[in-house]
Enzyme design. Structure first.
Site, PDB file in Angstrom:
ATOM      1  N   ASN A 182      -3.325  -8.153  22.980  1.00  0.00           N
ATOM      2  CA  ASN A 182      -2.256  -7.491  22.221  1.00  0.00           C
ATOM      3  C   ASN A 182      -2.788  -6.721  21.017  1.00  0.00           C
ATOM      4  OD1 ASN A 182      -2.934  -9.543  20.471  1.00  0.00           O
ATOM      5  ND2 ASN A 182      -0.860 -10.378  20.264  1.00  0.00           N
TER       6      ASN A 182
ATOM      7  N   GLU B 220      -5.942 -13.163  16.596  1.00  0.00           N
ATOM      8  CA  GLU B 220      -5.163 -14.329  16.184  1.00  0.00           C
ATOM      9  C   GLU B 220      -6.052 -15.562  16.151  1.00  0.00           C
ATOM     10  OE1 GLU B 220      -0.961 -13.383  18.249  1.00  0.00           O
ATOM     11  OE2 GLU B 220      -2.731 -13.104  19.491  1.00  0.00           O
TER      12      GLU B 220
ATOM     13  N   HIS C  72       1.235  12.278   6.449  1.00  0.00           N
ATOM     14  CA  HIS C  72       0.952  13.115   5.274  1.00  0.00           C
ATOM     15  C   HIS C  72       0.244  12.288   4.200  1.00  0.00           C
ATOM     16  CE1 HIS C  72       2.685  16.821   6.532  1.00  0.00           C
ATOM     17  NE2 HIS C  72       3.950  16.441   6.489  1.00  0.00           N
TER      18      HIS C  72
ATOM     19  N   ASP D  21       0.810  -1.222   0.000  1.00  0.00           N
ATOM     20  CA  ASP D  21       0.000   0.000   0.000  1.00  0.00           C
ATOM     21  C   ASP D  21       0.840   1.266   0.000  1.00  0.00           C
ATOM     22  OD1 ASP D  21      -2.225  -1.686   0.250  1.00  0.00           O
ATOM     23  OD2 ASP D  21      -2.151  -1.598   2.441  1.00  0.00           O
TER      24      ASP D  21
ATOM     25  N   GLU E 242       5.727  11.374   8.066  1.00  0.00           N
ATOM     26  CA  GLU E 242       5.561  11.359   6.609  1.00  0.00           C
ATOM     27  C   GLU E 242       4.408  10.448   6.200  1.00  0.00           C
ATOM     28  OE1 GLU E 242       7.004  13.673   5.228  1.00  0.00           O
ATOM     29  OE2 GLU E 242       8.470  14.084   6.797  1.00  0.00           O
TER      30      GLU E 242
END
EC number: 3.4.24.-
Length: 612
Positions: free
Chosen positions: A408, A412, A339, A286, A336
């Site tokens: 967590n 799972e 953004h 992605d 970043e």
């Protein structure tokens, strides 16, 4: 009944105050030597894995005992995780190393509700934790006693460079309309479900050749750096209900595959072109971040395109390896990536509860771990307005052979939900103690899940983006919105000015506008005759260094030509090209090249009825 055996390792704890020391994290002015005591609960007779799913360490900080709870970040890697490097003669070498039993953990300090931790346990404990609102770092000491560690506050690390460091994204805040707060947005139920749905980002990190030289060709050191950064990145993005899975790293071990220069905007553009042309064809992902050791121009240490997530070229960022501290580089990468997710820099009106803000334009000397209220509102608005489709796809998760860990935040095998520890869980659908759905509930997350129940069949969950797209509706049997589909390829669109192709309606005019602005239109046929020559940048196909001219009937499937505004008696044929990406400036696949005809993958103008 399972018996539990408590195994204690290294019982002694000998605090020691030091004045100054040189560590991997830099020069530290004040530190404490500790000998962490590891307490592990194992079933009697059970074989101990190399890296356990959960661990506890006890040591003292400022003379006070603390208990560090650690849980393996099982979602750190995807099932198809790969690593690519290059031989001295330039051959591409891709491996699929086993990463199930890795050594990267998230955690917390016992009895401190606001605490967090990001720790590597590969060779001792290395990382950072937040205790009573302050950032501490821990790392092993290279002493004959291998259990000795240094613990120190971040503020006691000598700053490597007092010069300000900044993100390269520029903006004028006064030119923006006031951002509506999330509570002020008038959301439809479908939009609210979309916001509540967990998002996933499949990430690739590329280390350039200067990184290879900086780390003296030690690929293990580069991997360790990247793993630690992504482990912290995951911790930061929990605030947005986003999970980041590392699907691959690439190390340009032989030479850079683009021209990496200090001008960050140029390098980012070249990296985006390379990602679209090369990386996406090789590895599904992605977002890609270029980690470079080059000194970017001026105070810049990072750059990314705002609001570009899922875009083939622009879902990228560049991050300078500007600090010895993993956490500082990780925070820059988080900035970043934000953004890419539609978040701009914070203005003076933005609030992080007295803490440094991740989206400050200038890097804080203290690591920023929080997004501001402005960042949250901008991110939500971006999601609602743009609906980036790729972040709804759950990555292939590494098949873990060890038992699941409830609490967590990662669902799972055997779990129906996981909203964290009971003290932190805010999900009314999930029983945090068992990681099972509560009685009477059908779901806890998804675009087709509302108030813990499947949304009624026929409820729209994904609107059509264009006349070539198809709206999807819930089935009433699942919390997930059905797969994103689109109208058949070749269907007429835009009043017969184009034909649908993969959900879009590509036309020559629209491509000219994207390159040259709103006044641009497709050029007359005489300009496209240049593609018949097969010289320079004017051709239909290219194989390595060999170019092939267009056949007369295919000339509008080669280089794109445009004109800017009225031409008068003179025609000025405008075209664009890129040395780093031969596809830039070529006519898009599926574009109408004549009545009933479209450009195919061989850049031939063929009958639309036989093209697909």
């Amino acid at each position: 009944m399972i018996q539990v055996l408590l195994v204690t390792i290294c019982l002694a704890v000998f605090p020691y105050q030091g004045s100054s020391i040189i560590l991997g994290s830099g020069n530290v002015n004040d530190y404490e030597v500790v000998y962490p005591r590891k307490v592990t609960a194992l079933p009697k007779g059970a074989a101990q894995p190399k890296y356990e799913d959960t661990m506890q360490y006890e040591f003292k900080v400022n003379g006070e005992p603390v208990v560090l709870h650690l849980e393996k970040n099982k979602g750190l890697f995807s099932e198809d995780y790969s690593e690519t490097h290059y031989s001295p003669d330039g051959r591409e070498i891709t491996t699929y190393p086993p990463v199930e039993d890795h050594c990267y953990y998230h955690g917390r300090i016992q009895n401190d509700a606001d605490s967090t931790a990001s720790i590597s346990a590969c060779n001792g404990l290395k990382g950072h934790f937040k205790l009573q609102g302050e950032m501490y770092l821990i790392e092993p000491l290279e002493l004959s006693d291998s259990e000795a560690h240094a613990v120190f506050k971040y503020e006691n690390v000598e700053k490597e460079d007092e010069a300000p460091k900044m993100c390269g994204v520029t903006q004028n805040w006064e030119s923006y309309e006031p951002i509506k707060k999330a509570s002020q947005l008038n959301l439809t139920p479908e939009q609210q479900r979309y916001l509540n749905t967990k998002k996933y980002i499949e990430l690739v990190i590329v280390a350039d050749n200067v990184m290879v030289k900086k780390y003296t060709s030690n690929s293990t050191a580069i991997r360790t750096r990247i793993y630690a950064c992504v482990n912290t990145l995951n911790l930061i993005y929990r605030a947005f209900n986003i999970h980041i899975a590392l699907v691959g790293i690439e190390i340009w071990s032989n030479k850079d595959l683009i021209n990496v220069i200090s001008a960050s905007n140029v390098t980012l553009d070249l990296f985006g072109n390379w990602r679209r042309r090369v990386l996406l064809r090789r590895k599904r992902h992605d977002n890609a971040q270029l980690l470079t050791a080059i000194d970017l121009d001026g105070p810049t240490i990072g750059l990314a395109r705002v609001g570009s997530m899922c875009d083939p070229k622009c879902s990228t960022g560049i991050v300078q390896d500007h600090s010895k501290l993993d956490v500082m580089v990780a925070v820059t990468m988080a900035h970043e990536l934000a953004h890419n997710l539609g978040i701009n820099h914070d203005g003076n009106q933005c609030n992080c509860g007295g803490n440094p803000c991740i989206m400050s334009a200038t890097l804080n000397f203290e690591p920023a771990y929080r997004f501001s209220d402005c960042s949250r509102d901008e991110h939500w608005r971006y999601l609602i307005d743009n609906r980036p489709p790729c972040i709804l796809n759950k990555p292939l998760i590494t098949d873990i052979v060890s038992p699941p860990v409830c609490g967590n935040y990662f669902v799972e095998v055997g779990e129906e939900c996981d909203c964290g520890l009971p003290a932190h869980c805010q999900n009314p659908c999930c029983n945090a103690a068992t990681c099972k759905l509560r009685p009477g509930t059908q779901c806890e997350d998804g675009e087709c899940c509302e108030q813990c129940q499947f949304t009624s069949a026929g409820t729209e969950c994904r609107a059509a983006k264009s006349e070539c797209d198809i709206a999807e509706s819930c089935t009433g049997q699942s919390a997930d919105c059905p797969t994103d589909n689109f109208q058949r390829n070749g269907r007429p669109c835009l009043n017969n000015n184009g034909y649908c192709y993969n959900g879009k309606c590509p036309t020559l005019d629209h491509q000219c506008i994207s390159f040259f602005g709103s006044s641009a239109t497709v050029a007359p046929d005489v300009c496209f005759n240049l593609n018949l020559k097969g010289e320079g940048n004017f051709y239909c196909r290219r194989e390595n260094t060999r170019i092939f001219p267009c056949a007369p009937q295919d000339k509008k499937c080669g280089r794109l030509f445009c004109v800017l505004g009225p031409t008068g008696n003179t025609i000025s044929c405008q075209a664009t090209s890129s040395q780093s990406n031969v596809d830039i400036g070529m006519v898009d696949l599926g574009t109408k090249c004549g009545d009933g005809r479209v450009c195919n993958s061989n850049r031939q103008c063929v009958d639309v009825n036989t093209a697909y």
